[in-house]
Design an enzyme around this catalytic site. Sequence first.
Site, PDB file in Angstrom:
ATOM      1  N   THR A  12      27.101  44.220  40.537  1.00 30.89           N
ATOM      2  CA  THR A  12      27.040  43.985  39.092  1.00 30.89           C
ATOM      3  C   THR A  12      25.804  43.192  38.676  1.00 30.89           C
ATOM      4  OG1 THR A  12      29.437  43.966  38.995  1.00 30.89           O
ATOM      5  CG2 THR A  12      28.328  42.874  37.198  1.00 30.89           C
ATOM      6  N   ASP A  56      27.162  49.800  45.136  1.00 30.21           N
ATOM      7  CA  ASP A  56      28.344  49.020  44.769  1.00 30.21           C
ATOM      8  C   ASP A  56      28.881  48.534  46.118  1.00 30.21           C
ATOM      9  OD1 ASP A  56      30.762  49.013  42.397  1.00 30.21           O
ATOM     10  OD2 ASP A  56      31.365  48.648  44.472  1.00 30.21           O
ATOM     11  N   SER A  57      29.298  47.295  46.205  1.00 25.64           N
ATOM     12  CA  SER A  57      29.614  46.773  47.538  1.00 25.64           C
ATOM     13  C   SER A  57      30.837  47.436  48.162  1.00 25.64           C
ATOM     14  CB  SER A  57      29.748  45.254  47.512  1.00 25.64           C
ATOM     15  OG  SER A  57      30.955  44.859  46.944  1.00 25.64           O
ATOM     16  N   SER A  58      31.617  48.199  47.389  1.00 28.88           N
ATOM     17  CA  SER A  58      32.727  48.947  47.995  1.00 28.88           C
ATOM     18  C   SER A  58      32.201  50.030  48.931  1.00 28.88           C
ATOM     19  CB  SER A  58      33.591  49.583  46.908  1.00 28.88           C
ATOM     20  OG  SER A  58      34.178  48.573  46.138  1.00 28.88           O
ATOM     21  N   THR A  88      30.219  41.515  44.564  1.00 24.99           N
ATOM     22  CA  THR A  88      31.163  40.484  45.007  1.00 24.99           C
ATOM     23  C   THR A  88      32.341  41.052  45.804  1.00 24.99           C
ATOM     24  OG1 THR A  88      32.322  40.623  42.897  1.00 24.99           O
ATOM     25  CG2 THR A  88      30.650  38.903  43.107  1.00 24.99           C
ATOM     26  N   ASP A  89      32.653  42.343  45.561  1.00 27.71           N
ATOM     27  CA  ASP A  89      33.895  42.884  46.129  1.00 27.71           C
ATOM     28  C   ASP A  89      33.988  42.736  47.649  1.00 27.71           C
ATOM     29  OD1 ASP A  89      34.602  43.546  43.578  1.00 27.71           O
ATOM     30  OD2 ASP A  89      34.266  45.702  43.785  1.00 27.71           O
ATOM     31  N   THR A 271      47.090  34.760  59.382  1.00 32.73           N
ATOM     32  CA  THR A 271      48.098  34.577  58.327  1.00 32.73           C
ATOM     33  C   THR A 271      47.710  35.246  57.007  1.00 32.73           C
ATOM     34  OG1 THR A 271      49.329  32.978  56.994  1.00 32.73           O
ATOM     35  CG2 THR A 271      47.159  32.282  57.737  1.00 32.73           C
TER      36      THR A 271
HETATM   37  N1  ASP Z   1      32.069  46.436  42.145  1.00 32.68           N
HETATM   38  C1  ASP Z   1      31.017  45.459  42.172  1.00 32.68           C
HETATM   39  C2  ASP Z   1      30.530  45.332  43.605  1.00 32.68           C
HETATM   40  O1  ASP Z   1      31.139  44.703  44.409  1.00 32.68           O
HETATM   41  C3  ASP Z   1      31.497  44.174  41.639  1.00 32.68           C
HETATM   42  C4  ASP Z   1      30.486  43.063  41.659  1.00 32.68           C
HETATM   43  O2  ASP Z   1      29.317  43.225  41.893  1.00 32.68           O
HETATM   44  O3  ASP Z   1      30.879  41.937  41.412  1.00 32.68           O
HETATM   45  O4  ASP Z   1      29.513  45.911  43.925  1.00 32.68           O
END
Ligand code: ASP
Length: 336
Positions: A12, A56-58, A88-89, A271
């Site tokens: 993002t 996109d980090s996914s 962030t993902d 855990t």
């Molecule tokens: N979907 C985005 C990613 O992880 C979300 C982000 O950047 O915060 O690439």
Amino acid sequence: MTKIFILYTGGTIGMVHDAHNNALMPFNFGAILDQVPELRRFGFEIDAHSFSPLLDSSNITPAVWVEMARIIEKKYDQYDGFVILHGTDTMAYTASALSFMFENLGKPVIMTGSQLPIGEIRTDAKENLITAIELAASLEPVVNEVCILFDFQLYRGNRATKFNSIKFEAFRSVNYPVLAEAGVEIRYHEHAILPKIHKPFRVNTKLNEEVGLLKLYPGIPQAMIDAVLQTTGLKALVLETFGAGNASTNPDFIESLRKAIQKGMLILDVTQCLGGRVELGRYQTSVQLQSIGVVSGEDITTEAALAKLMYLLGQDLTDAELKQQLAVSLRGEISV
Ligand code: ASP
């Protein structure tokens, strides 16, 4: 002059408004000093490299971790510090993996991203980027670790986890203190930062991806447990258990685990709780796990457990060496 290298992988953070139609589009980090003029006031030399295509980090995979590690390796001697911009993902997975791949790291590698694109008025991107660069440039102390900087907090990368998808405070590190906090000034918690290792830096890109993850829940079908345990090629499994490492005492469940271990699979007990640790044998519901040879993940995060297993399985260790390495802290990922 302090030299900082920025690796922009996507996420993002890197979006700005197109001057023609106002639509959000990826930001050219080559022109970073023009877009974020505040950075000139640092007086650092800042170079950037962007992934193409941006991810996109996914969509980030272990192969991309290797690509990132190799880029940093090539630039390592020329720069004082590194900033990796990442969605962030899956940032906590990448931070964990890089922490293991970077052996004897002696310079800061600060990962950051944002919840709102850099082109939005209320964005958190500029603050995160500016602070990440300042931390990467710090000579006293040098944070010689892979970290995540987010919302004014500097976390050890392999201790952090994304816990909120909409708040600016997107990450938490429950089992380990923050390494630094950015307020009016940056306050470093030096006791929490890893000591410098006086050995040559090296990048170890040998990863073995044959690692699984299974989260237990009340009522989980035995067929599902067996399907996971019988996955072709699977060498290790992260088992997300309840509380202090507890699981059902159902004989069929225990027998499936026992057979898998007997055939050579390593099962690491982690855990499901955000904080705390696995204590095998504390409750009756973990005594059998311990006796059949399930290994304690101590207080490791799931992200770091997966990354550590991929790294260790890539190193051709004996079973005894593998277990020994899981029981010790390699990069500050567990408290022992
Ligand atoms: N979907 C985005 C990613 O992880 C979300 C982000 O950047 O915060 O690439």
